[in-house]
Design an enzyme around this catalytic site. Structure first.
Site, PDB file in Angstrom:
ATOM      1  CD  GLU A   8     -11.624   6.880   5.740  1.00  0.00           C
ATOM      2  OE1 GLU A   8     -11.275   5.688   5.845  1.00  0.00           O
ATOM      3  OE2 GLU A   8     -10.982   7.706   5.075  1.00  0.00           O
ATOM      4  CE  LYS A  17      -1.842   5.003   7.096  1.00  0.00           C
ATOM      5  NZ  LYS A  17      -3.160   5.380   7.607  1.00  0.00           N
ATOM      6  NE  ARG A  42      -2.429   1.193   3.582  1.00  0.00           N
ATOM      7  CZ  ARG A  42      -3.132   1.096   4.707  1.00  0.00           C
ATOM      8  NH1 ARG A  42      -4.425   0.797   4.664  1.00  0.00           N
ATOM      9  NH2 ARG A  42      -2.541   1.279   5.880  1.00  0.00           N
TER      10      ARG A  42
END
Length: 296
Positions: free
Chosen positions: A188, A155, A55
């Site tokens: 979220e 991210k 990721r």
């Protein structure tokens, strides 16, 4: 740990934490230009390490940041940092910035990325007793960034969107905030994915709602399916969330956290609810299992 102080990996060296510094001209500081991962270590096994590294490199690809180490070199750097600090249970913060540049935006002025790895013991993010009492949330007025803007599928070091929601939660006297997407559907929490249970069916927002594709989220979905639950990745309205039988958060730092209240409305009859409780129980069994990570 050297001389009572944690060692930090910084651009190939291992430096005492008090001396681990980056330049004020680093674009990670000046512009939030970089990527990162938070990773857990349980009983000498780095949980889902390869998935986290995958990721990281995907996030770097998204922002066109070339990491000057391959994945195996990065994994070895993490493991060596843990060894030098004599850690078997810890939290890892891995950061790659664009590097030192000038005061302009041009990333071409940054010739070498900055890489640092912090490893330290850390309790669950929202508290040790949170699995028994749950957390209280609000629905934030801050909307999650659109997937065609500064998407949270990557991210990155730019967390202002989440920080503003967290400030709103602090000002409301609760633990955290739920962000909605630009359409008004649930996205979220500030730093965790969210799930709901209704009539024994588990639902969670899809990536189209602007969420981070969480490693713990994926693990929980896998566990739930193995336990025989039906799991839907679909749009969820605030009404559905507030009237759910159970709601819980997932994240590397938070692990699995039951939600007791949203906007002062009580969630469910018991904390944790039966489905959340079972998932917590099964998740605990994975900690330290070499099939789910990389041994130090």
């Amino acid at each position: 740990m050297s001389g009572g102080e944690w060692l930090v990996y910084l651009n190939g060296d291992f430096v005492p934490a008090s001396k681990a510094c980056v330049s004020v001209f680093d674009h990670g500081l000046l512009y939030g230009d970089g990527v990162f991962e938070g990773i857990r270590v349980y009983k000498g096994v780095v949980f889902k390490l390869r998935e986290h590294i995958d990721r990281l490199y995907e996030s770097a690809k998204m922002i066109m940041l070339e990491i000057p180490m391959n994945k195996e070199e990065m994994i070895n750097a993490i493991l060596e940092t843990l060894r030098r600090n004599n850690l078997r249970d810890a939290y890892i913060r891995l950061v790659v910035t664009r590097g030192v540049g000038d005061l302009g935006l041009d990333p071409r002025k940054c010739t070498k990325p900055t890489i640092f790895i912090i490893t330290q013991p850390m309790e669950p993010l929202l508290g040790k007793d949170v699995k028994e009492k749950g957390v209280r949330l609000i629905v934030s007025s801050v909307r999650r960034d659109r997937v065609d803007a500064t998407t949270h599928q990557a991210k990155t070091l730019n967390y202002l969107n989440s920080i503003l929601a967290k400030i709103e939660a602090i000002n409301a006297g609760v633990d955290d905030a739920i962000l909605l997407d630009d359409r008004g559907f649930v996205s979220e929490a500030s730093a965790a994915n969210i799930f709901m249970v209704k009539n024994n069916v588990i639902s969670t927002p899809p990536q189209t709602a602007g969420i981070l594709p969480g490693i713990t989220r994926a693990t929980v979905i896998e566990l739930a399916v193995k336990l025989g639950y039906r799991v839907n990745e679909r749009d969820i309205t605030p009404y559905e969330l507030i009237t759910a039988d159970e709601v819980f958060l997932t994240g590397t730092a938070a692990e699995i956290v039951p939600v007791a209240e949203i906007n002062k409305r009580k969630i469910g009859e018991k904390i944790p609810g039966p489905v959340t409780s079972k998932l917590i129980e099964e998740f605990e069994k994975l900690k330290g299992d070499e099939r789910y990570g990389v041994k130090i």
